[in-house]
Motif scaffolding. Sequence first.
Motif, PDB file in Angstrom:
ATOM      1  N   MET A   1      14.905 -21.490  12.576  1.00 41.42           N
ATOM      2  CA  MET A   1      13.547 -21.001  12.703  1.00 41.42           C
ATOM      3  C   MET A   1      12.689 -22.060  13.389  1.00 41.42           C
ATOM      4  O   MET A   1      12.928 -23.242  13.251  1.00 41.42           O
ATOM      5  CB  MET A   1      12.944 -20.718  11.331  1.00 41.42           C
ATOM      6  N   LYS A   2      11.677 -21.558  14.033  1.00 41.72           N
ATOM      7  CA  LYS A   2      10.703 -22.482  14.611  1.00 41.72           C
ATOM      8  C   LYS A   2       9.765 -22.967  13.519  1.00 41.72           C
ATOM      9  O   LYS A   2       9.713 -22.398  12.439  1.00 41.72           O
ATOM     10  CB  LYS A   2       9.898 -21.774  15.698  1.00 41.72           C
ATOM     11  N   GLN A   3       9.041 -24.014  13.825  1.00 39.41           N
ATOM     12  CA  GLN A   3       8.063 -24.540  12.879  1.00 39.41           C
ATOM     13  C   GLN A   3       6.751 -24.773  13.604  1.00 39.41           C
ATOM     14  O   GLN A   3       6.712 -24.819  14.827  1.00 39.41           O
ATOM     15  CB  GLN A   3       8.558 -25.824  12.245  1.00 39.41           C
ATOM     16  N   ARG A   4       5.698 -24.873  12.817  1.00 38.61           N
ATOM     17  CA  ARG A   4       4.383 -25.188  13.355  1.00 38.61           C
ATOM     18  C   ARG A   4       3.602 -25.972  12.319  1.00 38.61           C
ATOM     19  O   ARG A   4       4.068 -26.153  11.202  1.00 38.61           O
ATOM     20  CB  ARG A   4       3.651 -23.926  13.784  1.00 38.61           C
ATOM     21  N   SER A   5       2.426 -26.410  12.679  1.00 36.31           N
ATOM     22  CA  SER A   5       1.587 -27.179  11.759  1.00 36.31           C
ATOM     23  C   SER A   5       0.953 -26.263  10.727  1.00 36.31           C
ATOM     24  O   SER A   5       0.562 -25.144  11.037  1.00 36.31           O
ATOM     25  CB  SER A   5       0.482 -27.905  12.524  1.00 36.31           C
ATOM     26  N   LEU A  70      16.348 -11.610  12.179  1.00 36.60           N
ATOM     27  CA  LEU A  70      16.229 -12.379  10.928  1.00 36.60           C
ATOM     28  C   LEU A  70      14.798 -12.379  10.413  1.00 36.60           C
ATOM     29  O   LEU A  70      14.549 -12.211   9.220  1.00 36.60           O
ATOM     30  CB  LEU A  70      16.706 -13.820  11.130  1.00 36.60           C
ATOM     31  N   ILE A  71      13.847 -12.568  11.328  1.00 34.95           N
ATOM     32  CA  ILE A  71      12.441 -12.588  10.922  1.00 34.95           C
ATOM     33  C   ILE A  71      12.029 -11.222  10.383  1.00 34.95           C
ATOM     34  O   ILE A  71      11.324 -11.129   9.384  1.00 34.95           O
ATOM     35  CB  ILE A  71      11.540 -13.023  12.098  1.00 34.95           C
ATOM     36  N   LYS A  72      12.488 -10.158  11.035  1.00 32.58           N
ATOM     37  CA  LYS A  72      12.120  -8.808  10.602  1.00 32.58           C
ATOM     38  C   LYS A  72      12.701  -8.454   9.235  1.00 32.58           C
ATOM     39  O   LYS A  72      12.095  -7.706   8.485  1.00 32.58           O
ATOM     40  CB  LYS A  72      12.566  -7.775  11.632  1.00 32.58           C
ATOM     41  N   THR A  73      13.885  -8.985   8.905  1.00 30.58           N
ATOM     42  CA  THR A  73      14.506  -8.670   7.615  1.00 30.58           C
ATOM     43  C   THR A  73      14.057  -9.613   6.508  1.00 30.58           C
ATOM     44  O   THR A  73      14.337  -9.360   5.341  1.00 30.58           O
ATOM     45  CB  THR A  73      16.051  -8.711   7.711  1.00 30.58           C
ATOM     46  N   ARG A  74      13.354 -10.657   6.869  1.00 31.62           N
ATOM     47  CA  ARG A  74      12.877 -11.645   5.894  1.00 31.62           C
ATOM     48  C   ARG A  74      11.880 -10.993   4.943  1.00 31.62           C
ATOM     49  O   ARG A  74      10.969 -10.302   5.373  1.00 31.62           O
ATOM     50  CB  ARG A  74      12.235 -12.802   6.646  1.00 31.62           C
ATOM     51  N   GLN A  75      12.044 -11.224   3.651  1.00 33.60           N
ATOM     52  CA  GLN A  75      11.166 -10.659   2.639  1.00 33.60           C
ATOM     53  C   GLN A  75      10.058 -11.627   2.219  1.00 33.60           C
ATOM     54  O   GLN A  75       8.975 -11.209   1.862  1.00 33.60           O
ATOM     55  CB  GLN A  75      11.977 -10.265   1.388  1.00 33.60           C
ATOM     56  N   SER A  76      10.330 -12.917   2.240  1.00 29.80           N
ATOM     57  CA  SER A  76       9.362 -13.895   1.745  1.00 29.80           C
ATOM     58  C   SER A  76       8.474 -14.412   2.876  1.00 29.80           C
ATOM     59  O   SER A  76       8.860 -14.401   4.035  1.00 29.80           O
ATOM     60  CB  SER A  76      10.088 -15.049   1.064  1.00 29.80           C
ATOM     61  N   SER A  82       8.379 -29.199   3.754  1.00 35.16           N
ATOM     62  CA  SER A  82       8.452 -30.447   3.013  1.00 35.16           C
ATOM     63  C   SER A  82       8.872 -30.202   1.576  1.00 35.16           C
ATOM     64  O   SER A  82       9.796 -30.832   1.073  1.00 35.16           O
ATOM     65  CB  SER A  82       7.091 -31.130   3.026  1.00 35.16           C
ATOM     66  N   CYS A  83       8.176 -29.259   0.923  1.00 36.34           N
ATOM     67  CA  CYS A  83       8.462 -29.040  -0.502  1.00 36.34           C
ATOM     68  C   CYS A  83       9.063 -27.660  -0.782  1.00 36.34           C
ATOM     69  O   CYS A  83       9.525 -27.403  -1.884  1.00 36.34           O
ATOM     70  CB  CYS A  83       7.192 -29.218  -1.331  1.00 36.34           C
ATOM     71  N   GLY A  84       9.034 -26.758   0.207  1.00 44.80           N
ATOM     72  CA  GLY A  84       9.569 -25.416   0.008  1.00 44.80           C
ATOM     73  C   GLY A  84       8.584 -24.461  -0.633  1.00 44.80           C
ATOM     74  O   GLY A  84       8.911 -23.304  -0.890  1.00 44.80           O
ATOM     75  N   GLY A  85       7.372 -24.918  -0.875  1.00 43.45           N
ATOM     76  CA  GLY A  85       6.359 -24.071  -1.491  1.00 43.45           C
ATOM     77  C   GLY A  85       5.840 -23.009  -0.537  1.00 43.45           C
ATOM     78  O   GLY A  85       5.900 -23.153   0.680  1.00 43.45           O
ATOM     79  N   TYR A 125      18.020 -24.583   4.487  1.00 46.36           N
ATOM     80  CA  TYR A 125      17.378 -23.469   3.802  1.00 46.36           C
ATOM     81  C   TYR A 125      18.173 -22.186   4.029  1.00 46.36           C
ATOM     82  O   TYR A 125      18.874 -22.049   5.030  1.00 46.36           O
ATOM     83  CB  TYR A 125      15.961 -23.261   4.339  1.00 46.36           C
ATOM     84  N   ASP A 126      18.036 -21.229   3.104  1.00 44.34           N
ATOM     85  CA  ASP A 126      18.646 -19.919   3.325  1.00 44.34           C
ATOM     86  C   ASP A 126      17.692 -19.065   4.159  1.00 44.34           C
ATOM     87  O   ASP A 126      16.631 -19.520   4.580  1.00 44.34           O
ATOM     88  CB  ASP A 126      19.029 -19.233   2.000  1.00 44.34           C
ATOM     89  N   LEU A 127      18.066 -17.814   4.419  1.00 42.21           N
ATOM     90  CA  LEU A 127      17.263 -16.959   5.278  1.00 42.21           C
ATOM     91  C   LEU A 127      15.896 -16.622   4.700  1.00 42.21           C
ATOM     92  O   LEU A 127      14.994 -16.227   5.421  1.00 42.21           O
ATOM     93  CB  LEU A 127      18.026 -15.660   5.582  1.00 42.21           C
ATOM     94  N   GLU A 128      15.729 -16.757   3.414  1.00 35.86           N
ATOM     95  CA  GLU A 128      14.437 -16.494   2.780  1.00 35.86           C
ATOM     96  C   GLU A 128      13.593 -17.763   2.638  1.00 35.86           C
ATOM     97  O   GLU A 128      12.532 -17.742   2.027  1.00 35.86           O
ATOM     98  CB  GLU A 128      14.633 -15.841   1.409  1.00 35.86           C
ATOM     99  N   GLY A 129      14.081 -18.886   3.166  1.00 34.92           N
ATOM    100  CA  GLY A 129      13.320 -20.125   3.120  1.00 34.92           C
ATOM    101  C   GLY A 129      13.489 -20.916   1.846  1.00 34.92           C
ATOM    102  O   GLY A 129      12.730 -21.833   1.586  1.00 34.92           O
ATOM    103  N   LEU A 130      14.479 -20.579   1.044  1.00 32.71           N
ATOM    104  CA  LEU A 130      14.732 -21.326  -0.189  1.00 32.71           C
ATOM    105  C   LEU A 130      15.655 -22.499   0.107  1.00 32.71           C
ATOM    106  O   LEU A 130      16.668 -22.349   0.786  1.00 32.71           O
ATOM    107  CB  LEU A 130      15.345 -20.411  -1.250  1.00 32.71           C
ATOM    108  N   LEU A 131      15.317 -23.660  -0.427  1.00 35.04           N
ATOM    109  CA  LEU A 131      16.097 -24.867  -0.185  1.00 35.04           C
ATOM    110  C   LEU A 131      17.474 -24.750  -0.807  1.00 35.04           C
ATOM    111  O   LEU A 131      17.618 -24.422  -1.981  1.00 35.04           O
ATOM    112  CB  LEU A 131      15.359 -26.075  -0.759  1.00 35.04           C
ATOM    113  N   ILE A 132      18.498 -24.992  -0.003  1.00 39.62           N
ATOM    114  CA  ILE A 132      19.891 -24.940  -0.473  1.00 39.62           C
ATOM    115  C   ILE A 132      20.420 -26.339  -0.743  1.00 39.62           C
ATOM    116  O   ILE A 132      21.020 -26.613  -1.759  1.00 39.62           O
ATOM    117  CB  ILE A 132      20.807 -24.242   0.561  1.00 39.62           C
ATOM    118  N   GLN A 133      20.171 -27.248   0.223  1.00 40.09           N
ATOM    119  CA  GLN A 133      20.765 -28.572   0.131  1.00 40.09           C
ATOM    120  C   GLN A 133      19.906 -29.596   0.871  1.00 40.09           C
ATOM    121  O   GLN A 133      19.286 -29.275   1.869  1.00 40.09           O
ATOM    122  CB  GLN A 133      22.172 -28.536   0.751  1.00 40.09           C
TER     123      GLN A 133
END
Length: 138
Positions: A1-5, A70-76, A82-85, A125-133
């Motif tokens: 995924m891309k990121q931004r500020s 992937l973005i279209k199927t994303r639920q969260s 930084s923190c996954g919040g 992170y997984d596809l929903e943005g949850l930290l895996i490792q």
Amino acid sequence: MKQRSGWCFDCDSHVPVEDLRTEDLLQEIVSLHQQVPKDAGFFKSLSSSYKHDKKLLTDQLTRLEKRLDLIKTRQSPPKCLSCGGGHISLVEGAGPSCYYPGCKGTLQEQGDPLHLSLEFDHRIYDLEGLLIQVIEDW
């Protein structure tokens, strides 16, 4: 995924956040579709540079279309990288000043002769943005 500020209210800091916007991605896909050669003459289609260019554009288009799916199927919603919040606000604007969430002020860029080099952990992170490792000393 891309990121931004963005601003993370959990970190209480200006941080990179996931960029789940699709507008620019759709424009890039449309532009690439227009660049992919449709039909070529017999001799041109035998050209190695024609085949190479067409394959590069087609592969890039496939990657972008997969990212869009992937973005279209994303639920969260987007998360802080930084923190996954999920309690974040995208920072609007760019350049020397930009909006600061939570008040009516702005963040001001200021020159500083001090330069630091930081090492960051590699976060997966997984596809929903949850930290895996987290892989330290990446």
